[in-house]
Enzyme design. Structure first.
Site, short mmCIF file in Angstrom:
data_model
loop_
_atom_site.label_atom_id
_atom_site.label_comp_id
_atom_site.label_asym_id
_atom_site.label_seq_id
_atom_site.Cartn_x
_atom_site.Cartn_y
_atom_site.Cartn_z
N GLY A 73 15.17 12.00 -1.44
CA GLY A 73 14.05 11.60 -2.28
C GLY A 73 12.83 12.40 -1.85
O GLY A 73 12.57 12.56 -0.66
N LYS B 100 9.22 -8.79 0.90
CA LYS B 100 8.52 -8.56 2.16
C LYS B 100 8.62 -9.78 3.06
O LYS B 100 8.76 -9.65 4.28
CB LYS B 100 7.06 -8.20 1.88
CG LYS B 100 6.89 -6.87 1.17
CD LYS B 100 5.46 -6.61 0.76
CE LYS B 100 5.30 -5.26 0.06
NZ LYS B 100 3.92 -5.01 -0.39
#
Length: 361
Positions: free
Chosen positions: A17, A237
């Site tokens: 990426g 998260k």
């Protein structure tokens, strides 16, 4: 395997990426190369890039970062990188991990956060080859953290994911190192800058819709803001914090999650009249050996340190048995900041490797 060179250690890096975050890290490595070598004895070299949209390039001797960034900026493809007798192009992500001389994989692909793919496959492939991974992708850490940490350890590799919670603000490194020895009983955080910005603007009199449009115009919110405003980003998260900081395996899907769409302008103004503020909070609490996590808007007193965190800023509060409440605040997004989070992990991996090599524990 890391190679010793004059003045330190050579670390060959492959990017899986190469969007904005990957390019930001490449720029940081270009600017900080001398500093990393002088201070830490670390000589980084980018040897490969593989991106599903931008193509791939590999040079075992190392890629020129300026040429690499220029080829992306001007042509939109790493395959525009200058050819030479050692340059190879066309490798896919798995081939880049398996068949190049990279020691460290920087995994920054577009990944489905619910499944963790394709990042999980990239991590597992790297660890099976004894190669370390640093990533900012929440998916692998939220979905499969413990098994990935185990696989990395079994193969003598490092797994770094500092940037998954608060970007370049070290929300994971702080409790692991600086707060070591404390029993952290609760973690409470403002972990999404977009929603915090919206709530701040609503306090100024704007409607939810107008605040959202403003956040989108500034680049804080995506065209589809669902992950932010519905709390899904924070839920993943919270799962990472529960798993890593409080040591309890909690599935993101099990976490009660409520976003900020239900918070009206009247509610915001009423809270201000009461000397309070609405915040979207992740709350992870350990009680009687069990960990419970929630994500939801909460009306908190102005005396709460999190109440003073406004705009697109993030913050996290650790409730420690020895140190008491410790709050960390900083940017929760941004290309340079997120690139820096990867650098934190790269340096930490290098320092850990040095300890093992010297026999220090």
């Amino acid at each position: 395997m890391l190679t010793k060179v004059k003045g330190g250690v050579k670390l060959n890096i492959a990017f899986i990426g190469f969007g904005g975050v990957g390019q930001a890290l490449a720029q940081i490595l270009l600017e900080k190369n001398h500093h990393l070598n002088e201070k830490y004895g670390l000589n980084t070299k980018i040897v490969a890039v593989s991106d599903v949209m931008k193509g791939s390039v590999y040079d075992p001797e190392g890629l020129n970062i300026e040429d690499l960034l220029s080829s992306v900026k001007e042509k939109g493809s790493v395959e525009e990188y200058p050819d030479s007798s050692t340059v190879q192009k066309g490798l896919n992500s798995i081939q880049t991990i398996e068949d190049t001389n990279a020691d460290m994989i920087v995994e920054v692909t577009f990944t489905d956060v619910e499944t963790g793919q394709p990042a999980i496959d990239h991590c597992e492939t790297a660890f099976q080859k004894g190669k370390s991974v640093v990533t900012t992708n929440k998916g692998p850490a939220a979905v499969k953290l413990n098994s990935l940490l185990k696989l990395a350890e079994e193969n003598g590799a490092f797994f770094g994911f500092e940037g998954t919670v608060m970007s370049g603000t070290p929300a994971l490194r702080l409790p692991e190192t600086t707060l070591a020895g404390n029993d952290i009983r609760e973690v409470v955080g403002i972990l999404n800058g977009t929603t915090n910005y919206i709530l701040t603007e609503m306090e100024k009199g704007l409607s939810f819709e107008d605040s959202l449009k403003q956040a989108q115009s500034l680049g804080y919110a995506e065209a589809d803001p669902t992950n932010d405003v519905e709390g899904y980003d924070v839920r993943y998260k919270a799962a990472i914090l529960a798993n890593y900081v409080l040591g309890e395996e909690v599935s993101a899907k099990e976490i009660h999650c409520e976003g900020i769409r239900s918070v009206s302008q009247d509610m915001v103004q009423d809270a201000l009249d009461e000397g309070k503020r609405w915040k979207l909070l992740a709350r992870i609490k350990k009680e009687d050996g069990k960990v419970e996590a929630t994500v939801q808007p909460e009306k908190i007193e102005m005396t709460n340190p999190l109440a003073g965190v406004t705009g697109a800023t993030n913050a996290i509060l650790y409730d420690c048995d020895l140190a008491g409440p410790i709050m960390l605040t900083g940017a929760g997004a941004g290309l340079k900041e997120t690139g820096f989070s990867l650098l934190i992990d790269i340096i930490h991996a290098h320092l850990e490797s040095k300890k093992q090599t010297s026999g220090v524990r």
